[in-house]
Design a protein around this motif. Sequence first.
Motif, PDB file in Angstrom:
ATOM      1  N   ILE A  84       0.862  -1.191   0.000  1.00  0.00           N
ATOM      2  CA  ILE A  84       0.000   0.000   0.000  1.00  0.00           C
ATOM      3  C   ILE A  84       0.893   1.233   0.000  1.00  0.00           C
ATOM      4  CG2 ILE A  84      -0.189   0.153   2.513  1.00  0.00           C
ATOM      5  CD1 ILE A  84      -3.067   1.057   2.152  1.00  0.00           C
TER       6      ILE A  84
ATOM      7  N   ARG B  61     -14.740  -0.458   0.991  1.00  0.00           N
ATOM      8  CA  ARG B  61     -13.802   0.277   1.848  1.00  0.00           C
ATOM      9  C   ARG B  61     -13.851  -0.232   3.292  1.00  0.00           C
ATOM     10  NH1 ARG B  61     -14.550   5.374   3.529  1.00  0.00           N
ATOM     11  NH2 ARG B  61     -16.036   5.705   1.868  1.00  0.00           N
TER      12      ARG B  61
ATOM     13  N   ASP C 103     -11.473  -2.934   3.440  1.00  0.00           N
ATOM     14  CA  ASP C 103     -10.103  -2.417   3.523  1.00  0.00           C
ATOM     15  C   ASP C 103      -9.776  -2.036   4.961  1.00  0.00           C
ATOM     16  OD1 ASP C 103      -9.889  -2.669   0.793  1.00  0.00           O
ATOM     17  OD2 ASP C 103     -10.323  -0.561   0.379  1.00  0.00           O
TER      18      ASP C 103
ATOM     19  N   TRP D  37      -5.046   8.038   3.846  1.00  0.00           N
ATOM     20  CA  TRP D  37      -6.453   8.258   3.500  1.00  0.00           C
ATOM     21  C   TRP D  37      -7.403   7.488   4.417  1.00  0.00           C
ATOM     22  CZ3 TRP D  37      -9.813  11.277   1.169  1.00  0.00           C
ATOM     23  CH2 TRP D  37      -9.339  12.219   0.249  1.00  0.00           C
TER      24      TRP D  37
ATOM     25  N   ASP E 100      -2.253   6.313   0.282  1.00  0.00           N
ATOM     26  CA  ASP E 100      -3.456   5.487   0.456  1.00  0.00           C
ATOM     27  C   ASP E 100      -3.666   5.129   1.921  1.00  0.00           C
ATOM     28  OD1 ASP E 100      -4.047   5.573  -2.168  1.00  0.00           O
ATOM     29  OD2 ASP E 100      -3.300   3.574  -2.660  1.00  0.00           O
TER      30      ASP E 100
ATOM     31  N   LYS F  90      -6.675  -3.296  -2.779  1.00  0.00           N
ATOM     32  CA  LYS F  90      -7.896  -2.521  -2.520  1.00  0.00           C
ATOM     33  C   LYS F  90      -9.102  -3.284  -3.016  1.00  0.00           C
ATOM     34  CE  LYS F  90      -6.754   2.368  -2.437  1.00  0.00           C
ATOM     35  NZ  LYS F  90      -6.895   3.597  -3.224  1.00  0.00           N
TER      36      LYS F  90
END
Lengths: 271, 342
Positions: A91, B225, B228, A98, A95, B287
């Motif tokens: 990553i 998300r 994630d 964020w 990112d 992601k």
Amino acid sequence: MRLQAQGVELAYDRTVIAKDLTLNIPDGKVSVLIGPNGSGKSTALRALARLLPPTKGSVVLDGKSIQDTPTKEVARLLAILPQVLVTPESISVEDLVWFGRHPHRTSLKVPSEADKEAVEWALKVTSTAELRHQHVDQLSGGQRQRVWIALCLAQGTDLILLDEPTTYLDVAYQLEVLDLLHQLNQEQGKTVAMVLHDFNMAAEYADHVFVMKSGSLVTQGPPEDVFTCDIIRDVFGVESKVVPHPVSGKPMCIPLRAGLLERANLAVATG
Amino acid sequence: MTSTAIVAQHIRRTSLARRHPAILMGSLGVLAVVLSFYGLSVGATEVPVADVLRALVGDTSTQASRIVIDFQLPRVLLCWLVGIALAVSGAVMQGVIRNPLAAPDIIGVTKGAGFAGMLLLLAIPTLPVVAVVPAAFVGGLLAAAMVYVFAYRRGATPVRIALVGIAVSAAFEAGIRFLLVRNPLDVSAALIWLTGSLFGRSMTSVLQILPWVLVLVPLIIVWARKLDVLGLGDDLASGLGEPVERTRRVLLFFAVALAAAAVAVSGTIGFVGLIAPHMARRVFGGKHIASIPAAALFGVLLMLIADMLGRGLAPPLEIPAGLVTAVVGGPYFLYLLVKTGK
């Protein structure tokens, strides 16, 4: 004081870690929780961050019980950096930072200008902006910890809790991280509360120290008051000499190995 | 890090897939569509592509086009739906359990559904396979619920879910074997279903799985998300305002329902739920907003290829698709184990 633990009992399963613990985190200051392994300092920090519900008593944030406040609302007021951090596979720095905006976003909405600004600001104040496209797993220990702190900052909270942010770091990186936190406190007025292992680092950076032993608070106050030979002996079980730091004047505890104490006492007696 | 590793990483990072994910994703989609047309035209009897197209636009006058509509089309559609369901289910489980080896097979769904389906098939041997679907679906959900309940202790941590899942799967596997040994004469229909095949499925099967895929897959993508964030560990995810336990429970339920629906219509097709998400992550990164749709496409491709190989290797004998994926998937699983063990 915005964040307080009021007479809390903390337990994992049925093992009680702390009983009737009261901690008031001073606003706008750097506080450090210190104590030997198993003293309950990390457990206390987790309770303050709503990660562990107290079995008795309550943690209060802005006058409201933190357990009764939705987790998303808490995340907009208080950021927590746990001790064990899982870096997602390959990553980038940007990112990762964020993720700090997560409490401010909903599933379908595109990021707002405020989100972008908060991320840029977090990257800038932690000096990680130039690393933004690098992969987190390629960074040095100090850089990586700065990126995690940037994630917390992007949350945009005034309160930041950190669980042993310097453990496993080389001394240069320890200073890098603690200097950053000090600077955030001084320049941005952030309230910082963290668990540290090293009493000399605590003495150097803390405005307020909570000393814990087997689940209870032994003493608290500015480092000059709490770091004495008696307290170090009582809490950590070591003999020490406490001397003023030659440059900063803060108390420095020098642990003594067996035999040295007698020699020191002898020197005092004969000198 | 060695210089070759740095170079490799650089190549991976700047590869076409990472820079232009949409292009590669589109190509995978086109490939799947092409393979689907091919799948419509090969079968027990070859149908020219022209007839396939004619059949698809509604001309059912020729015998060839009847074959396409009645036999080939449901089969190809099921490849898509089962592939998507298994792959997305696996991707969610791997995300929630934070282990690249997690899959529907591990959390008890597959074996639970298999056991329930077999029980019904053996109890009422005359039952058409289609009627097994609801039973298998419920069996899969029950097994997964059992895993969750046993793993729950002030929240169900990923490690505990994985360990309990393996134990519960083993128990159901034992149950399946017991049924096989007890009823050696009646097991052939059950065995074929158990191995995982798309042979002889009709539009009814398609309609049995379609709603699950149509509803759950978009929901999961909207929640990408959250997946994630769960990957950051329970403490940090909570710190970021995610109600970890609740999100995990809902996502696991979605994943389990998808897997149960897939197993119910196609039997136990192993490894697709394990391999497709892994391929997707390697190519498109971690992601979930990218890796979940990509996993779905890889799942479709794996199913289409497995089904075609199964039909084409030794005609007129059909090798069940589940057997093909197991033959291909076993070694891949070992490769994964060796790689993650390092």
